[in-house]
Motif scaffolding. Structure first.
Motif, PDB file in Angstrom:
ATOM      1  N   ILE A  54      28.150  56.081 -90.753  1.00 14.50           N
ATOM      2  CA  ILE A  54      28.779  55.641 -89.502  1.00 14.50           C
ATOM      3  C   ILE A  54      29.898  56.620 -89.186  1.00 14.50           C
ATOM      4  CG2 ILE A  54      29.975  53.752 -88.323  1.00 14.50           C
ATOM      5  CD1 ILE A  54      28.811  51.919 -90.601  1.00 14.50           C
ATOM      6  N   GLU A  55      29.986  57.055 -87.931  1.00 12.36           N
ATOM      7  CA  GLU A  55      31.011  58.020 -87.542  1.00 12.36           C
ATOM      8  C   GLU A  55      31.918  57.446 -86.463  1.00 12.36           C
ATOM      9  OE1 GLU A  55      28.851  62.322 -88.280  1.00 12.36           O
ATOM     10  OE2 GLU A  55      28.547  61.323 -86.354  1.00 12.36           O
ATOM     11  N   ALA A  56      33.223  57.681 -86.623  1.00 10.89           N
ATOM     12  CA  ALA A  56      34.175  57.443 -85.550  1.00 10.89           C
ATOM     13  C   ALA A  56      34.220  58.715 -84.707  1.00 10.89           C
ATOM     14  CB  ALA A  56      35.552  57.140 -86.130  1.00 10.89           C
ATOM     15  N   THR A  57      34.077  58.593 -83.388  1.00  8.92           N
ATOM     16  CA  THR A  57      33.991  59.765 -82.523  1.00  8.92           C
ATOM     17  C   THR A  57      35.343  60.097 -81.898  1.00  8.92           C
ATOM     18  OG1 THR A  57      33.561  58.724 -80.362  1.00  8.92           O
ATOM     19  CG2 THR A  57      31.701  58.885 -81.895  1.00  8.92           C
ATOM     20  N   ASN A  58      35.397  61.253 -81.231  1.00  4.41           N
ATOM     21  CA  ASN A  58      36.654  61.681 -80.617  1.00  4.41           C
ATOM     22  C   ASN A  58      36.896  61.043 -79.250  1.00  4.41           C
ATOM     23  OD1 ASN A  58      35.151  63.206 -78.724  1.00  4.41           O
ATOM     24  ND2 ASN A  58      35.231  65.038 -80.005  1.00  4.41           N
ATOM     25  N   GLY A 264      47.389  52.053 -88.928  1.00  2.75           N
ATOM     26  CA  GLY A 264      46.350  53.043 -88.673  1.00  2.75           C
ATOM     27  C   GLY A 264      45.866  53.697 -89.949  1.00  2.75           C
ATOM     28  N   ALA A 265      44.561  53.964 -90.002  1.00  2.39           N
ATOM     29  CA  ALA A 265      43.964  54.623 -91.160  1.00  2.39           C
ATOM     30  C   ALA A 265      42.850  55.548 -90.693  1.00  2.39           C
ATOM     31  CB  ALA A 265      43.421  53.590 -92.148  1.00  2.39           C
ATOM     32  N   VAL A 266      42.646  56.622 -91.458  1.00  4.45           N
ATOM     33  CA  VAL A 266      41.676  57.654 -91.091  1.00  4.45           C
ATOM     34  C   VAL A 266      40.535  57.671 -92.095  1.00  4.45           C
ATOM     35  CG1 VAL A 266      41.329  60.127 -90.700  1.00  4.45           C
ATOM     36  CG2 VAL A 266      43.501  59.050 -90.051  1.00  4.45           C
ATOM     37  N   PRO A 268      37.939  59.660 -93.983  1.00  2.31           N
ATOM     38  CA  PRO A 268      37.896  61.104 -94.215  1.00  2.31           C
ATOM     39  C   PRO A 268      36.849  61.799 -93.344  1.00  2.31           C
ATOM     40  CG  PRO A 268      38.097  59.945 -96.291  1.00  2.31           C
ATOM     41  CD  PRO A 268      37.859  58.893 -95.244  1.00  2.31           C
ATOM     42  N   LEU A 269      37.336  62.733 -92.511  1.00  5.56           N
ATOM     43  CA  LEU A 269      36.484  63.531 -91.624  1.00  5.56           C
ATOM     44  C   LEU A 269      35.667  62.659 -90.675  1.00  5.56           C
ATOM     45  CD1 LEU A 269      35.329  66.166 -94.245  1.00  5.56           C
ATOM     46  CD2 LEU A 269      37.234  66.331 -92.642  1.00  5.56           C
ATOM     47  N   GLY A 270      36.207  61.478 -90.349  1.00  8.60           N
ATOM     48  CA  GLY A 270      35.580  60.615 -89.360  1.00  8.60           C
ATOM     49  C   GLY A 270      34.369  59.846 -89.831  1.00  8.60           C
ATOM     50  N   ARG A 271      34.033  59.916 -91.105  1.00  5.74           N
ATOM     51  CA  ARG A 271      32.802  59.293 -91.622  1.00  5.74           C
ATOM     52  C   ARG A 271      33.131  58.004 -92.377  1.00  5.74           C
ATOM     53  NH1 ARG A 271      27.702  61.573 -92.872  1.00  5.74           N
ATOM     54  NH2 ARG A 271      28.070  62.906 -91.042  1.00  5.74           N
ATOM     55  N   LEU A 272      32.495  56.908 -91.959  1.00  8.67           N
ATOM     56  CA  LEU A 272      32.700  55.587 -92.563  1.00  8.67           C
ATOM     57  C   LEU A 272      31.450  55.156 -93.312  1.00  8.67           C
ATOM     58  CD1 LEU A 272      34.166  54.100 -89.332  1.00  8.67           C
ATOM     59  CD2 LEU A 272      35.316  53.674 -91.501  1.00  8.67           C
ATOM     60  N   TRP A 297      41.345  60.172 -82.395  1.00 10.02           N
ATOM     61  CA  TRP A 297      41.595  60.980 -83.593  1.00 10.02           C
ATOM     62  C   TRP A 297      40.607  60.626 -84.696  1.00 10.02           C
ATOM     63  CZ3 TRP A 297      45.328  58.750 -80.555  1.00 10.02           C
ATOM     64  CH2 TRP A 297      46.201  59.626 -79.894  1.00 10.02           C
ATOM     65  N   GLN A 298      39.532  59.959 -84.353  1.00 13.97           N
ATOM     66  CA  GLN A 298      38.496  59.549 -85.297  1.00 13.97           C
ATOM     67  C   GLN A 298      39.086  58.678 -86.412  1.00 13.97           C
ATOM     68  OE1 GLN A 298      37.061  63.876 -85.489  1.00 13.97           O
ATOM     69  NE2 GLN A 298      35.166  62.744 -85.826  1.00 13.97           N
ATOM     70  N   SER A 299      39.932  57.753 -85.998  1.00 10.96           N
ATOM     71  CA  SER A 299      40.573  56.840 -86.940  1.00 10.96           C
ATOM     72  C   SER A 299      40.465  55.422 -86.403  1.00 10.96           C
ATOM     73  CB  SER A 299      42.042  57.230 -87.138  1.00 10.96           C
ATOM     74  OG  SER A 299      42.767  57.117 -85.919  1.00 10.96           O
ATOM     75  N   LEU A 300      41.016  54.465 -87.143  1.00  9.05           N
ATOM     76  CA  LEU A 300      40.981  53.076 -86.696  1.00  9.05           C
ATOM     77  C   LEU A 300      42.354  52.442 -86.848  1.00  9.05           C
ATOM     78  CD1 LEU A 300      40.958  50.975 -89.383  1.00  9.05           C
ATOM     79  CD2 LEU A 300      38.682  51.968 -89.632  1.00  9.05           C
TER      80      LEU A 300
END
Length: 432
Positions: A54-58, A264-266, A268-272, A297-300
């Protein structure tokens, strides 16, 4: 979902686009927000019907990668969770970006969520707007401290104050930090968006799919003259949005309600991993308001956390594998899918980013791109490594006078050599 999908190279929830690692499904989130139950549905769908990536996008959305033959079952699961458009043709045009802290930011001038809901409903409900490109995008900036102000949009609106009145300044084919073209009252904001989109569709040729294409031939003032015939526009020559502080998307930050914070948390490299998303959803139920917000910023973010609960939330986010401090080098790196999952990628950018992170000094922001398309970053990063072959990159530094990635600094670097140059750059007094 009776309306037929139109052809497009962009993935959507209903359109699975193939990559080297399987199909990609993009879930467009209204304002970047998703309920904890919906997050669980995404995690389960990724596990059952795809590779689990799963990816968080920009743009504050989510993507599921590695989808195989069970794409129909995946789509049905996501639609049942309420993550789809009102109709099939409306999915492509739901490109509206807000601050991830909309409605809760201590600095905001206006809560953008009501206007955003109006705009999204209009985009989906009016077939004329389904003609817009799947990349055509609108931004609402309510004046929040947490705001992505570097992503260009076809139309942007930014809240400002004039003589005690809140107005929406606006511009075309740019960012909220640009000089605005004009301003409208709060009551006319929705009418402005509708008028701009209709005028664009009236004037643009089929190959002019973005506002910048049209304005390459038509002066902005000529567009504005036509726009004034459809909506009341005020002149606003003495206002410009100031850039905001960095890294407000990570860690604990106070909200506009006493005793409440967002955390807020990231990934790593947008991949969940599904376990990360499911774990964050459970924390949102236990400590927040049962929602998550994804960021450009590809975070949550976990909004509406009681201030006394932020330390255990941070601890549990870290236990899930998420990054919670801007001091962690990997939290400041961006990397596209790379050659591991994309046929256009010339290097395994995510693996190379993990190799690069421990070699960097604290505070350095670097973008690794597998090709010139720059899929992982819609803005120009301070430093970009552009892949030229496996494990080798050209190094660019941001330069306002140069298009694209900026100024080419060095060619065909290994990761170790790139780290040496980046470290030297960070220590240079000229760049302090």
């Amino acid at each position: 979902m009776s309306t037929a999908l139109r052809p497009s190279a962009c993935p959507g929830l209903l359109r699975i686009v193939q990559a080297l690692d399987g199909g990609i499904c993009r879930i467009k989130l209204a304002g970047g927000s998703i309920s904890a139950d919906q997050a669980d549905a995404v995690a389960t769908a990724a596990e059952q019907f795809a590779s689990g990536a799963i990816e968080a996008t920009n743009r504050g959305n989510l993507q599921i990668r590695g989808i195989g033959v069970q794409s129909a079952a995946l789509i049905e699961r996501l639609l049942t969770a309420g993550l789809g458009p009102k109709n099939a043709a409306g999915d492509d045009v739901r490109n509206l970006m807000l601050s991830p802290a909309a409605g809760i930011d201590r600095q905001m001038r206006i809560d953008t969520r009501g206007l955003a809901e109006q705009i999204l409903d209009t985009l989906q409900s009016h077939s004329r707007f389904h003609e817009l490109s799947a990349k055509f995008a609108v931004q609402l900036d309510g004046g929040e401290a947490l705001a992505m102000l570097e992503h260009p949009h076809d139309l942007w609106l930014a809240a400002c104050e004039r003589d005690g009145q809140t107005l929406w300044a606006f511009g075309l084919a740019g960012c909220p930090t640009d000089r605005p073209l004009g301003a409208v009252t709060v009551q006319n904001a929705h009418a402005l968006v509708v008028a701009v989109l209709q005028l664009f569709l009236d004037m643009a040729r089929p190959e002019q799919t973005r506002m910048r294409h049209l304005l390459g031939e038509l002066p902005r003032l000529a567009f504005l003259e036509q726009l004034r015939e459809r909506v009341s526009v005020r002149a606003i020559s003495d206002w410009q949005r100031s850039p905001e502080a960095e890294a407000l998307h990570i860690g604990v930050h106070r909200q506009n309600t006493t005793g409440r914070c967002y955390v807020g948390a990231v990934p790593p490299l947008g991949r969940l991993a599904p376990s990360m998303l499911r774990g964050a959803a459970q924390l949102a139920r236990q400590f927040g308001d049962s929602s998550l917000r994804f960021t450009p910023w590809q975070s949550l973010l976990l909004p509406n956390v009681n201030a006394v609960d932020t330390d255990p939330v941070l601890e549990q986010l870290r236990a899930l594998g998420l990054l919670t401090s801007k001091a962690e080098p990997l939290a400041r790196l961006i990397a596209c899918t790379g050659s591991d999952g994309c046929g256009k990628g010339l290097a395994d950018t995510k693996q190379d980013a993990r190799q690069l992170a421990p070699l960097l000094s604290a505070g350095q922001s670097v973008h690794l791109s597998g090709c010139s398309r720059s899929c992982a970053a819609a803005h120009c990063a301070p430093a970009t490594l552009l892949a030229v072959a496996q494990g080798h990159y050209d190094l660019y530094f941001r330069d306002a006078a140069q298009p694209g990635f900026g100024t080419l600094h060095a060619c065909n670097l290994t990761i170790e050599a790139a780290a040496t140059l980046l470290d030297a750059r960070s220590r240079s007094p000229l760049d302090a």
